[in-house]
Scaffold this motif. Sequence first.
Motif, PDB file in Angstrom:
ATOM      1  N   THR A   1      -5.332  -1.904   6.884  1.00 17.02           N
ATOM      2  CA  THR A   1      -5.490  -2.132   5.450  1.00 17.02           C
ATOM      3  C   THR A   1      -4.645  -3.321   5.002  1.00 17.02           C
ATOM      4  O   THR A   1      -5.137  -4.227   4.329  1.00 17.02           O
TER       5      THR A   1
ATOM      6  N   PHE B   1     -10.545   1.098   2.229  1.00 13.27           N
ATOM      7  CA  PHE B   1     -10.144   2.314   1.532  1.00 13.27           C
ATOM      8  C   PHE B   1     -11.371   3.206   1.417  1.00 13.27           C
ATOM      9  O   PHE B   1     -12.482   2.709   1.202  1.00 13.27           O
TER      10      PHE B   1
ATOM     11  N   HIS C   1      -6.813   5.464   3.797  1.00 15.47           N
ATOM     12  CA  HIS C   1      -6.845   4.116   4.360  1.00 15.47           C
ATOM     13  C   HIS C   1      -6.359   4.176   5.793  1.00 15.47           C
ATOM     14  O   HIS C   1      -5.848   5.205   6.252  1.00 15.47           O
TER      15      HIS C   1
ATOM     16  N   GLN D   1      -6.051  -6.647   6.188  1.00 20.36           N
ATOM     17  CA  GLN D   1      -7.229  -7.075   5.445  1.00 20.36           C
ATOM     18  C   GLN D   1      -6.831  -7.580   4.060  1.00 20.36           C
ATOM     19  O   GLN D   1      -7.371  -8.581   3.583  1.00 20.36           O
TER      20      GLN D   1
ATOM     21  N   VAL E   1       0.888  -1.151   0.000  1.00 18.64           N
ATOM     22  CA  VAL E   1       0.000   0.000   0.000  1.00 18.64           C
ATOM     23  C   VAL E   1       0.929   1.205   0.000  1.00 18.64           C
ATOM     24  O   VAL E   1       1.735   1.362   0.917  1.00 18.64           O
TER      25      VAL E   1
ATOM     26  N   ALA F   1     -11.731  -4.273   1.425  1.00 18.35           N
ATOM     27  CA  ALA F   1     -10.513  -3.553   1.812  1.00 18.35           C
ATOM     28  C   ALA F   1     -10.889  -2.165   2.334  1.00 18.35           C
ATOM     29  O   ALA F   1     -11.709  -1.476   1.735  1.00 18.35           O
TER      30      ALA F   1
ATOM     31  N   HIS G   1      -2.593   5.059  -2.401  1.00 17.47           N
ATOM     32  CA  HIS G   1      -3.416   5.969  -1.604  1.00 17.47           C
ATOM     33  C   HIS G   1      -2.926   7.380  -1.874  1.00 17.47           C
ATOM     34  O   HIS G   1      -1.891   7.588  -2.516  1.00 17.47           O
TER      35      HIS G   1
END
Length: 150
Positions: free
Chosen positions: A57, A122, A52, A60, A5, A120, A83
């Motif tokens: 995050t 987000f 997020h 998951q 991420v 997820a 992100h």
Amino acid sequence: MAIRVQAEDFDVGAEYAAFTAGRTSVGGVAMFVGLVRDIAGGEAVSAMTLEHYPGMTEKQLEAIEEEARRRWPLDDVLVIHRHGRLEPGDRIVMVATASAHRDAAFESCRFLMDWLKTKAPFWKLEATPEGERWVEAKDSDDAAAARWSE
């Protein structure tokens, strides 16, 4: 397995090359790359900000990846999700699955994307000419994820 991420962009070709390097047992790789659109819900979108919850995050995403591995014989999985502030044409997500068999690669890649969209953590904020708005969950995304119920 690689789950990242990040705010930074990624190079699809370089990621694919690294993902497949030396993998002689792999018979197929399925890949999906998601991009920011300039239209959503019939309205112009000039930017999207993805937020997020760091730590949660990644956990998951790991759980979703583990579920894919439970269902299909996968050699490897790659998930990159960005992100921050993104503009139309920017890459948001890349999912790749590698398996000895193409069906497992195709199905698991679709499964991962369907579950990422709904499970997820987000949050998306779109910038439009009328102002900013949070993106609501879509029934179509829930229906796509529901098809994978056991």
